[in-house]
Write a protein that holds these residues in place. Structure first.
Motif, short mmCIF file in Angstrom:
data_model
loop_
_atom_site.label_atom_id
_atom_site.label_comp_id
_atom_site.label_asym_id
_atom_site.label_seq_id
_atom_site.Cartn_x
_atom_site.Cartn_y
_atom_site.Cartn_z
N ASP A 1 1.96 1.93 6.32
CA ASP A 1 0.53 2.20 6.89
C ASP A 1 -0.30 1.30 5.75
OD1 ASP A 1 -1.83 3.00 7.66
OD2 ASP A 1 -1.25 5.38 7.14
N PRO A 2 -1.01 0.54 6.26
CA PRO A 2 -2.08 -0.02 5.30
C PRO A 2 -2.90 0.77 4.56
CG PRO A 2 -2.29 -1.18 7.54
CD PRO A 2 -1.54 0.26 7.62
N ALA A 3 -3.33 1.79 4.73
CA ALA A 3 -4.14 2.87 4.10
C ALA A 3 -3.29 3.35 3.00
CB ALA A 3 -4.57 3.82 5.00
N ALA A 4 -1.92 3.76 3.44
CA ALA A 4 -0.88 4.19 2.53
C ALA A 4 -0.71 3.26 1.50
CB ALA A 4 0.36 4.82 3.19
N GLU B 1 -2.47 0.72 0.31
CA GLU B 1 -3.51 0.68 -0.64
C GLU B 1 -3.66 1.67 -1.51
OE1 GLU B 1 -6.60 -1.72 -2.07
OE2 GLU B 1 -5.30 -2.17 -0.39
N ALA B 2 -3.42 2.93 -1.05
CA ALA B 2 -3.51 4.05 -1.87
C ALA B 2 -2.47 3.95 -3.14
CB ALA B 2 -3.37 5.32 -1.14
N MET B 3 -1.30 3.46 -2.66
CA MET B 3 -0.21 3.52 -3.59
C MET B 3 -0.43 2.18 -4.54
SD MET B 3 3.89 2.36 -2.71
CE MET B 3 3.95 3.79 -1.61
N ARG B 4 -0.93 1.30 -4.26
CA ARG B 4 -1.50 0.13 -5.15
C ARG B 4 -2.44 0.76 -6.13
NH1 ARG B 4 -2.71 -5.62 -2.58
NH2 ARG B 4 -4.87 -4.22 -1.84
N ASP B 5 -3.65 1.41 -5.68
CA ASP B 5 -4.42 1.79 -6.69
C ASP B 5 -3.78 3.04 -7.64
OD1 ASP B 5 -6.26 0.60 -5.15
OD2 ASP B 5 -7.07 2.12 -3.93
N ALA B 6 -2.71 3.56 -7.39
CA ALA B 6 -2.18 4.49 -7.98
C ALA B 6 -1.28 3.77 -9.23
CB ALA B 6 -1.07 5.56 -7.03
N ILE B 7 -0.76 2.73 -8.76
CA ILE B 7 -0.03 1.93 -9.51
C ILE B 7 -1.01 1.40 -10.82
CG2 ILE B 7 1.13 -0.43 -10.15
CD1 ILE B 7 2.65 0.36 -7.27
N SER B 8 -2.23 0.92 -10.21
CA SER B 8 -3.29 0.47 -11.07
C SER B 8 -3.61 1.33 -12.08
CB SER B 8 -4.31 -0.02 -10.43
OG SER B 8 -5.39 -0.74 -11.05
N VAL B 9 -3.80 2.83 -11.42
CA VAL B 9 -4.25 3.80 -12.46
C VAL B 9 -3.16 4.09 -13.65
CG1 VAL B 9 -4.93 6.06 -12.84
CG2 VAL B 9 -5.90 4.78 -10.89
N ALA B 10 -1.67 4.09 -13.03
CA ALA B 10 -0.76 4.53 -14.15
C ALA B 10 -0.59 3.34 -15.11
CB ALA B 10 0.34 4.59 -13.17
N HIS B 11 -0.98 2.22 -14.61
CA HIS B 11 -0.77 1.12 -15.47
C HIS B 11 -1.71 1.05 -16.96
CE1 HIS B 11 -1.81 -3.32 -17.06
NE2 HIS B 11 -0.24 -3.35 -17.08
N ALA B 12 -3.07 1.36 -16.16
CA ALA B 12 -3.86 1.38 -17.26
C ALA B 12 -3.86 2.57 -18.34
CB ALA B 12 -5.21 1.43 -16.56
N ALA B 13 -3.34 3.76 -17.68
CA ALA B 13 -3.06 4.98 -18.61
C ALA B 13 -1.96 4.43 -19.49
CB ALA B 13 -2.81 6.23 -17.62
N ALA B 14 -0.84 3.94 -18.92
CA ALA B 14 0.25 3.51 -20.06
C ALA B 14 -0.24 2.66 -21.10
CB ALA B 14 1.36 3.03 -19.00
N GLU C 1 2.73 -5.41 -18.41
CA GLU C 1 1.89 -6.34 -17.64
C GLU C 1 2.02 -5.96 -16.29
OE1 GLU C 1 3.36 -10.08 -18.13
OE2 GLU C 1 3.04 -10.29 -20.28
N MET C 2 0.77 -6.07 -15.57
CA MET C 2 0.60 -5.76 -14.10
C MET C 2 1.58 -6.85 -13.39
SD MET C 2 -0.88 -3.31 -12.69
CE MET C 2 -1.62 -3.71 -11.17
N PRO C 3 2.60 -6.01 -12.39
CA PRO C 3 3.31 -7.07 -11.58
C PRO C 3 2.32 -7.81 -10.71
CG PRO C 3 3.34 -4.61 -10.97
CD PRO C 3 2.55 -4.44 -12.08
N THR C 4 3.00 -8.97 -10.46
CA THR C 4 2.26 -9.76 -9.34
C THR C 4 3.19 -9.86 -8.21
OG1 THR C 4 3.21 -11.91 -10.56
CG2 THR C 4 1.10 -11.36 -11.23
N GLY C 5 2.38 -10.30 -6.95
CA GLY C 5 3.21 -10.66 -5.70
C GLY C 5 2.18 -10.36 -4.61
N GLY C 6 2.71 -10.76 -3.75
CA GLY C 6 2.20 -10.72 -2.42
C GLY C 6 2.10 -9.61 -1.84
N ASN C 7 1.29 -9.26 -0.76
CA ASN C 7 1.16 -8.03 0.03
C ASN C 7 2.48 -7.91 0.86
OD1 ASN C 7 -1.38 -7.34 -0.98
ND2 ASN C 7 -2.62 -8.18 0.80
#
Length: 213
Positions: free
Chosen positions: A147-150, A152-165, A207-213
């Motif tokens: 699901d695109p919405a799911a 996107e939510a997962m990607r946002d969560a990864i970004s937040v966790a990365h910044a916190a770490a 470092e934030m992982p890189t890769g395509g959608n």
């Protein structure tokens, strides 16, 4: 030889009422406690029995000066019982009316639900629709990860966790520097403590992982 059965509560109440009716007089509790045993009611039970009669309005109670008097007349008891009877009779009539109302409502709800071939067919179709709905719901759950919405939510969560770490990593570096500056003589002890809690020389920012959608 069988042991004599004691009086029931209702029998004790009748015995105490006899004392009032036979004398038609006023009594203190201590006087009733003396008269009770003559009727078969032990002294220890008199107070509770008399209070139950007061609670049911079969015996009147009033404080005169510093003393509390109890009394009951046959005519008063008769009126009280008649009042209770009238109330119960009114309650029965109200219950009967309510029963009729509920029966009418039940019959009204049954209208249009009579057994028929059309109703059976409609119920069968409804069951099929519900089964199909549940199948589609289960199928959608299997594709929830795509699901695109799911996503996107997962990607946002990864970004937040990365910044916190990285924020906590920065805090650790700052704390180590502060300890080194303020406790240079304890360098070895500090290094040993870092090792124990898992802070090694390999610690670095993520470092934030890189890769395509």
């Amino acid at each position: 030889m069988s042991k004599k059965r004691g009086l029931s509560l209702e029998e004790k109440r009748e015995k105490m009422l006899q004392i009032f009716y036979e004398s038609q007089d006023f009594f203190l509790l201590k006087e009733l406690e003396k008269l009770g045993p003559r009727k078969g009611v032990i002294t220890q039970s008199v107070k509770d029995v008399v209070q139950s009669l007061v609670d049911d309005d079969l015996v009147s109670k009033d404080k005169i000066g510093t003393s509390v008097y109890f009394w009951s007349l046959p005519s008063c008891a008769g009126n009280q019982l008649r009042n209770v009877y009238r109330k119960l009779e009114s309650d029965v009539q109200s219950s009967e009316r309510r029963l009729v109302e509920l029966a009418d409502q039940c019959n009204a709800l049954k209208k249009g639900r009579e057994e028929s071939d059309e109703r059976e067919e409609a119920l069968s179709n409804l069951k099929k629709v519900e089964e199909k709905y549940n199948e589609l719901k289960d199928e959608m759950a299997e594709y929830a990860d795509n699901d695109p919405a799911a996503f996107e939510a997962m990607r946002d969560a990864i970004s937040v966790a990365h910044a916190a770490a990285n924020r906590w990593t920065d805090n650790i570096f700052t704390l180590r520097q502060w300890c080194s500056n303020n406790f240079p003589e304890a360098k070895e002890q500090l290094e040993h403590m870092y090792q124990e809690v898992g802070i090694t020389d390999d610690l670095d920012y993520l470092e934030m992982p890189t890769g395509g959608n």
